[in-house]
Every structure is written in C-alpha cells, then in structure tokens.
Design a protein around this motif. Sequence first.
Motif, mmCIF file in Angstrom:
data_model
loop_
_atom_site.group_PDB
_atom_site.id
_atom_site.type_symbol
_atom_site.label_atom_id
_atom_site.label_comp_id
_atom_site.label_asym_id
_atom_site.label_seq_id
_atom_site.Cartn_x
_atom_site.Cartn_y
_atom_site.Cartn_z
ATOM 1 N N HIS A 67 0.846 -1.183 0.000
ATOM 2 C CA HIS A 67 0.000 0.000 0.000
ATOM 3 C C HIS A 67 0.877 1.227 0.000
ATOM 4 C CE1 HIS A 67 -3.926 -1.744 0.376
ATOM 5 N NE2 HIS A 67 -3.430 -2.626 1.196
ATOM 6 N N GLN A 69 0.254 4.092 0.811
ATOM 7 C CA GLN A 69 0.047 5.128 1.809
ATOM 8 C C GLN A 69 0.963 4.981 3.006
ATOM 9 O OE1 GLN A 69 -4.405 3.549 2.375
ATOM 10 N NE2 GLN A 69 -3.581 4.603 4.095
ATOM 11 N N LYS A 167 -12.794 3.427 1.992
ATOM 12 C CA LYS A 167 -11.446 2.893 1.841
ATOM 13 C C LYS A 167 -10.462 3.419 2.885
ATOM 14 C CE LYS A 167 -7.743 2.644 -1.557
ATOM 15 N NZ LYS A 167 -7.214 3.319 -2.759
ATOM 16 N N SER A 168 -10.485 4.715 3.064
ATOM 17 C CA SER A 168 -9.527 5.312 3.996
ATOM 18 C C SER A 168 -9.698 4.734 5.396
ATOM 19 C CB SER A 168 -9.696 6.826 4.018
ATOM 20 O OG SER A 168 -11.009 7.172 4.382
ATOM 21 N N GLU A 171 -8.590 0.964 5.520
ATOM 22 C CA GLU A 171 -7.152 0.680 5.531
ATOM 23 C C GLU A 171 -6.451 1.230 6.760
ATOM 24 O OE1 GLU A 171 -5.773 2.034 1.727
ATOM 25 O OE2 GLU A 171 -6.535 0.245 0.708
ATOM 26 N N ASN A 204 -11.939 -2.982 -7.404
ATOM 27 C CA ASN A 204 -12.661 -2.029 -8.221
ATOM 28 C C ASN A 204 -11.662 -1.173 -8.976
ATOM 29 O OD1 ASN A 204 -14.017 0.388 -9.084
ATOM 30 N ND2 ASN A 204 -15.717 -0.287 -7.829
ATOM 31 N N ASN A 205 -11.728 -1.268 -10.273
ATOM 32 C CA ASN A 205 -10.725 -0.599 -11.092
ATOM 33 C C ASN A 205 -9.356 -1.064 -10.606
ATOM 34 O OD1 ASN A 205 -12.632 0.809 -12.587
ATOM 35 N ND2 ASN A 205 -12.794 2.379 -11.018
ATOM 36 N N SER A 206 -8.531 -0.147 -10.266
ATOM 37 C CA SER A 206 -7.236 -0.570 -9.758
ATOM 38 C C SER A 206 -7.179 -0.375 -8.253
ATOM 39 C CB SER A 206 -6.120 0.208 -10.451
ATOM 40 O OG SER A 206 -6.380 1.583 -10.359
ATOM 41 N N SER A 207 -8.344 -0.188 -7.698
ATOM 42 C CA SER A 207 -8.396 0.058 -6.265
ATOM 43 C C SER A 207 -9.201 -1.032 -5.551
ATOM 44 C CB SER A 207 -9.023 1.427 -6.015
ATOM 45 O OG SER A 207 -8.952 1.746 -4.644
ATOM 46 N N ARG A 208 -9.537 -0.757 -4.336
ATOM 47 C CA ARG A 208 -10.328 -1.713 -3.566
ATOM 48 C C ARG A 208 -11.590 -1.053 -3.035
ATOM 49 N NH1 ARG A 208 -6.251 -5.029 0.438
ATOM 50 N NH2 ARG A 208 -5.037 -6.121 -1.159
#
Length: 260
Positions: A67, A69, A167-168, A171, A204-208
């Motif tokens: 990740h 971040q 998401k924020s 994670e 989802n797409n390139s994310s979660r």
Amino acid sequence: MESLTADAADGQQGLASGLPLGLLSLPPEANAAAPFSPLSLSGLPMDPSAALLLSGVTAPRPAGQPHSQSQPQPNLLSNPAALAAALVARQGAPQPPGPGPGSGSVGVKAEPAPAAAAPASPADPASSESAAAALSARMAAVGAAIIFEKALTASDVSGGGRVVVPKSIAEQYFPRLEQPSGVTISASDLDGRGYTFKWRFWVNNSSRMYLLEGAGELHRNYGLEVGDVMVFAQKPDGSLVVAGRSGNKSCLLTPALPLP
DNA sequence: AGCCATGCACCG
DNA sequence: CGGTGCATGGCT
C-alpha cells in the motif's frame, strides 16, 4: 456539534474523531502462511496469529508495504495509557488509566441499556444528537474509542447486510486484507451481544472497495434503516465494538428545502 | 482521478 | 429465486 458521521456525500472521509487510534498494525505480509487478522477479536476462534499479536509481539515495522500510503500511526493498543488519555481528552471521561484497562469489569456507568429492539426515537434531530452523545459516552465508559460511523445507504440496508466501508477508514482501522475473500471478524455491542462479520474487499478498477458482510443481524437488533448510523468502536484490548443509533431520517424522508 | 452507491450478471 | 461478485456511473 459536528457529527462524526461518515457519509458518501462527504467524499473524502474525515477521520472519525481525530483520535490517533490505530488498530493493530499488520504483520509483515512476507509470508502468506498466516492469512490475517490484525484486529484482535475476542470470543471467536480465529487465526492464532491474532493471539500472537496480542501476546505482546511488538508490531514489526511494515517496511515495504504494498500500500502506497504512509501511515505514521501510533499503536495505542500497546499504549493503553495513551488511549485512555485520548479518551479523556476527547470527552472528559473519567477513565482511570490503571495498569490494565481491559482487565476485569470496567466501571461502566450504570445505565438502562437501550432495548435494542426499540430504538424508539422517531426522527428528532435533537434526540438524534443526544442519542449520539449518549452512545459516545457509553462507548467511552467501556473504554471503547469510536473508530467511525456510517450512515447506512439503501444498498447497505437492502444488500443483505453488506455494508460498504470507506477505503480510507478500512485501511486505517480494519485488518489488512491480502485476498478478496477477506477474513471473519467478531464483535460485540454494548449489550453484550456478539456478532460475526466477514471483512472483505472487491477489486474495483485498480483500487479496492471494502465491505463488511453480515451486518443484517445488527441492523435488525437496532432497527436500523436507511439514514441510521452504524457505529464502530474499539476497546483497548483491540476488540471491536459495534452499535447502531438512529440518524436524522427526517432529513432523508422529508426534504427540508422546497424543490425549485 | 478517485471513491462509493448501486445495478446487474452469474451461479447455487 | 436469493446471494455473491463485478462493472458501471454519478459525484466529489
């Protein structure tokens, strides 16, 4: 007062309460041998790694985290005093630091537990606020720090207990997930009822897209509908505490402003 | 550029 | 026919 409600409309989720509360830091995902469960869950026979984490294994520095971040998160779990301090700072709860906040019975303020089946409160903004405050206080009474709150959407309610988690938030406060299948986590509410959720994500797409499944029972117990709020908190021992309170439905059902 | 609510296809 | 997983579209 500003509510901590995390809503879709918020776009970028504001952190619940500004609390530097960090969940258990995740183990190094070098090996896939041990699935996961950073979140220490009480009561459920889960992955042993959780017990390991709670045993006092200082969380290893997540060196090369996939990740992107960065997370300068203080691990309050290994710092109960800090947590207590944070709690006190937040709402002046007389929570004695003590050697072990999670040991034995906490001095819970004797208060008539709200019959879960009867949220009662209609759609009164004021009562909604006081309900939030009361819930917040009761959380603090048991030493639980509120992680975040989510106003339930239509799909959250009708989706068979599938609640989308921002998401924020996901994670930062929830267990890291390696695979979409996710993990099983347990929680309890303030009335001592236990819950079992499935913590997972979709690609989802390139994310979660993070999602908590199995919240149907909680919704039923608290009579939660669209617009009502699901509350997530965590005790010093890492256990997850959930609750529900009525949101301001009137705003959703009855437009406050006349349509043009 | 994301994120998230929701629609929908697919599978049991 | 209900539940799960995915893809899209609306909205910040």
